[in-house]
Design a protein around this motif. Structure first.
Motif, PDB file in Angstrom:
ATOM      1  N   ALA A 189       0.807  -1.224   0.000  1.00 50.77           N
ATOM      2  CA  ALA A 189       0.000   0.000   0.000  1.00 50.77           C
ATOM      3  C   ALA A 189       0.839   1.273   0.000  1.00 50.77           C
ATOM      4  N   GLY A 190       2.080   1.181  -0.332  1.00 51.39           N
ATOM      5  CA  GLY A 190       2.917   2.371  -0.388  1.00 51.39           C
ATOM      6  C   GLY A 190       4.031   2.313   0.640  1.00 51.39           C
ATOM      7  N   SER A 191       4.963   3.201   0.472  1.00 47.02           N
ATOM      8  CA  SER A 191       6.133   3.201   1.347  1.00 47.02           C
ATOM      9  C   SER A 191       5.792   3.809   2.699  1.00 47.02           C
ATOM     10  N   LEU A 192       6.587   3.454   3.666  1.00 42.59           N
ATOM     11  CA  LEU A 192       6.445   4.011   5.008  1.00 42.59           C
ATOM     12  C   LEU A 192       7.335   5.242   5.119  1.00 42.59           C
ATOM     13  N   THR A 193       6.771   6.370   4.802  1.00 37.29           N
ATOM     14  CA  THR A 193       7.521   7.622   4.877  1.00 37.29           C
ATOM     15  C   THR A 193       7.566   8.090   6.330  1.00 37.29           C
ATOM     16  N   PRO A 194       8.504   8.945   6.646  1.00 39.26           N
ATOM     17  CA  PRO A 194       8.531   9.503   8.005  1.00 39.26           C
ATOM     18  C   PRO A 194       7.211  10.180   8.375  1.00 39.26           C
ATOM     19  N   ASP A 195       6.571  10.860   7.420  1.00 38.25           N
ATOM     20  CA  ASP A 195       5.284  11.507   7.703  1.00 38.25           C
ATOM     21  C   ASP A 195       4.212  10.483   8.041  1.00 38.25           C
TER      22      ASP A 195
END
Length: 86
Positions: free
Chosen positions: A70-76
């Protein structure tokens, strides 16, 4: 070991009886590490969530995102999960 590597290893170990035991040991160690952090916060007078709250509200959504693509784990993204819990 970073979080994504732990997740991948835990999933990979789930395929056999010995692997399940190793996975449980790995996850127990991770839980112990979380508890140390939560205990330090409590010692400083903070009111941290319990370890199960961290799993339910931070780790589980992160793991599901990784497993489902479901997408990357960004810091945000991670900061948002923490903010909602606290």
């Amino acid at each position: 070991m970073n979080g994504l590597a732990v997740l991948r290893l835990a999933v990979a170990l789930s395929g056999s009886r010995q692997g399940l035991q190793e996975r449980d040991h790995l996850l127990a160690e991770r839980a112990r590490q979380f508890q140390v952090v939560l205990d330090r916060a409590r010692d400083r007078g903070e009111h941290p969530p319990d370890a199960l709250g961290v799993v339910d509200h931070i780790l589980a959504p992160m793991y599901i995102r990784v497993l489902s693509g479901a997408g990357s784990l960004t810091p945000d993204c991670v900061d948002g999960l923490v903010d909602r819990l606290l």
